[in-house]
Scaffold this active site. Structure first.
Site, PDB file in Angstrom:
ATOM      1  N   ASN A   1       0.969  -1.214  -0.616  1.00  0.00           N
ATOM      2  CA  ASN A   1       0.327   0.329   0.166  1.00  0.00           C
ATOM      3  C   ASN A   1       1.340   1.195   0.048  1.00  0.00           C
ATOM      4  O   ASN A   1       1.556   1.623   1.283  1.00  0.00           O
ATOM      5  CB  ASN A   1      -1.043  -0.701   1.026  1.00  0.00           C
ATOM      6  CG  ASN A   1      -1.385   1.469   1.920  1.00  0.00           C
ATOM      7  OD1 ASN A   1      -1.687   2.106   0.621  1.00  0.00           O
ATOM      8  ND2 ASN A   1      -2.396   1.151   2.406  1.00  0.00           N
TER       9      ASN A   1
ATOM     10  N   SER B   1       3.820  -2.131  10.124  1.00  0.00           N
ATOM     11  CA  SER B   1       4.816  -2.092  10.835  1.00  0.00           C
ATOM     12  C   SER B   1       5.584  -3.465  10.448  1.00  0.00           C
ATOM     13  O   SER B   1       6.972  -3.766  11.090  1.00  0.00           O
ATOM     14  CB  SER B   1       5.265  -1.520  11.436  1.00  0.00           C
ATOM     15  OG  SER B   1       4.885  -0.292  11.988  1.00  0.00           O
TER      16      SER B   1
ATOM     17  N   GLU C   1      -6.695   4.861   7.515  1.00  0.00           N
ATOM     18  CA  GLU C   1      -6.269   6.161   7.303  1.00  0.00           C
ATOM     19  C   GLU C   1      -7.814   6.905   6.628  1.00  0.00           C
ATOM     20  O   GLU C   1      -8.375   8.477   7.038  1.00  0.00           O
ATOM     21  CB  GLU C   1      -5.267   6.706   6.314  1.00  0.00           C
ATOM     22  CG  GLU C   1      -4.213   6.453   7.319  1.00  0.00           C
ATOM     23  CD  GLU C   1      -2.709   5.930   6.741  1.00  0.00           C
ATOM     24  OE1 GLU C   1      -2.239   6.269   5.394  1.00  0.00           O
ATOM     25  OE2 GLU C   1      -1.491   5.337   7.538  1.00  0.00           O
TER      26      GLU C   1
ATOM     27  N   GLU D   1      -5.441  -4.709  10.818  1.00  0.00           N
ATOM     28  CA  GLU D   1      -4.187  -3.496  11.107  1.00  0.00           C
ATOM     29  C   GLU D   1      -4.580  -2.921  12.493  1.00  0.00           C
ATOM     30  O   GLU D   1      -5.572  -1.759  12.507  1.00  0.00           O
ATOM     31  CB  GLU D   1      -3.945  -3.129   9.532  1.00  0.00           C
ATOM     32  CG  GLU D   1      -3.684  -3.451   8.250  1.00  0.00           C
ATOM     33  CD  GLU D   1      -3.511  -2.252   7.510  1.00  0.00           C
ATOM     34  OE1 GLU D   1      -2.459  -2.710   6.896  1.00  0.00           O
ATOM     35  OE2 GLU D   1      -3.516  -0.971   6.914  1.00  0.00           O
TER      36      GLU D   1
ATOM     37  N   LYS E   1      -0.040   4.236  -0.620  1.00  0.00           N
ATOM     38  CA  LYS E   1      -0.500   5.396   0.149  1.00  0.00           C
ATOM     39  C   LYS E   1      -0.268   6.419  -0.563  1.00  0.00           C
ATOM     40  O   LYS E   1      -0.089   6.442  -1.761  1.00  0.00           O
ATOM     41  CB  LYS E   1      -0.285   5.868   1.660  1.00  0.00           C
ATOM     42  CG  LYS E   1      -0.281   4.688   2.547  1.00  0.00           C
ATOM     43  CD  LYS E   1       0.325   4.903   4.052  1.00  0.00           C
ATOM     44  CE  LYS E   1      -0.080   3.406   4.828  1.00  0.00           C
ATOM     45  NZ  LYS E   1       0.151   3.737   6.026  1.00  0.00           N
TER      46      LYS E   1
ATOM     47  N   HIS F   1      -9.214   1.771   4.780  1.00  0.00           N
ATOM     48  CA  HIS F   1      -7.781   1.928   4.946  1.00  0.00           C
ATOM     49  C   HIS F   1      -8.071   2.611   6.804  1.00  0.00           C
ATOM     50  O   HIS F   1      -8.803   3.844   6.805  1.00  0.00           O
ATOM     51  CB  HIS F   1      -6.995   2.094   4.970  1.00  0.00           C
ATOM     52  CG  HIS F   1      -5.922   2.474   5.028  1.00  0.00           C
ATOM     53  ND1 HIS F   1      -5.319   3.375   5.850  1.00  0.00           N
ATOM     54  CD2 HIS F   1      -4.410   1.552   5.034  1.00  0.00           C
ATOM     55  CE1 HIS F   1      -3.901   2.168   6.080  1.00  0.00           C
ATOM     56  NE2 HIS F   1      -3.784   2.241   6.313  1.00  0.00           N
TER      57      HIS F   1
ATOM     58  N   GLY G   1       2.462   2.219  10.659  1.00  0.00           N
ATOM     59  CA  GLY G   1       4.185   2.871  10.705  1.00  0.00           C
ATOM     60  C   GLY G   1       4.860   4.111  12.116  1.00  0.00           C
ATOM     61  O   GLY G   1       5.059   4.651  12.122  1.00  0.00           O
TER      62      GLY G   1
END
Ligand code: PGA
Length: 253
Positions: A9, A216, A100, A170, A11, A98, A176
């Site tokens: 991904n 991660s 985000e 996730e 992003k 996701h 991240g």
């Protein structure tokens, strides 16, 4: 049979030219490796999706994915991209929900269900993301939250449809941050998700659903995660932007 999948991904990273470079580098490294039946997915920004699609066209087990979509087919929705447009780029998958998107763009479970339906209707495969923020885990409510995300996001699908969906667990606190879930924490949630599917749709559907871990994940921890019985691969952010790391993760089954 559930599939082993390593999906990158990207992003909001990589221009058109940088995307071409990264895919070519990755393909070059892959040419010297045997990763068996593992499916590899690149998810560049929309602006590079068609070009990436053409670079991997007809390559066995290598696909492209969009990072988002809108649920209407066309019309006055300025700035949105439909599943029909995504399919025309050659993409086969769409990442939906996701964290985000949920966090910064306020996407709700109800909207995500509409997106999942649109992706399925187009004959594409959703990579449906779920996962809890840190405060929810600390309050031991993580299973409850993930269950709600899954029930509201994908349990409107039929039994035949559900086995085609790829789920990505996730934990938000691991994305991240460099703070990866332990193999046991990840396995526990993956087993919980598979049991939810089994209870709703039966064992066969549950056994056929690929559930990826994300957060991660890198070459140094992928082996431990991927050796867990209910972890079928990874949704990879940062490490998918470095060809050697992404390929390193593919070699971790
Ligand atoms: P990360 O991101 O690998 O950089 O933690 C994973 C993701 O957000 O899909």
């Amino acid at each position: 049979m559930r599939k082993k999948i390593v999906a990158g991904n990207w992003k909001m990273n990589k221009s058109h030219d940088e995307s071409v470079k990264l895919v070519n580098e990755t393909l070059q490294l892959l040419a010297n490796e045997n990763i068996g039946d593992t499916i590899v997915i690149f998810s560049p920004p929309f602006t590079a999706l068609e070009r990436v699609g053409s670079l991997i066209h007809n390559r066995k087990n290598i696909f492209s994915a969009a990072q988002n979509c809108y649920w209407e087919k066309s019309g006055a929705y300025t700035g949105e991209i439909s599943t029909t447009m995504i399919k025309a780029t050659g993409a086969s998958y769409v990442i939906i929900g996701h964290s985000e998107r949920r966090q910064y763009f306020n996407e709700t479970n109800e909207q995500l269900a509409l997106k999942v339906n649109a992706v399925m209707a187009e004959g594409l495969t959703p990579i449906f993301c779920c996962g809890e923020p840190l405060d929810v885990r600390e309050a031991s409510k993580h299973e409850q939250l993930v269950e709600e995300q899954i029930r509201k996001g994908i349990f409107q699908l039929t039994k035949d449809e559900i086995a085609q969906v790829v789920i990505a667990y996730e934990p938000v606190w691991a994305i991240g941050t460099g703070k990866v879930a332990t193999d046991e924490e990840a396995q526990q949630m993956h087993a919980f998700i598979r049991k939810l599917i089994a209870t709703e749709y039966g064992n066969e559907a549950a056994e056929n659903t690929s559930i990826l871990y994300g957060g991660s994940c890198k070459p140094s921890n992928a082996k431990g995660l991927f050796s867990q019985p209910d972890i079928d691969g990874g949704l990879i952010g940062g490490a998918s932007l470095v060809a050697a790391d992404f390929v390193g993760i593919m070699k971790s089954f």
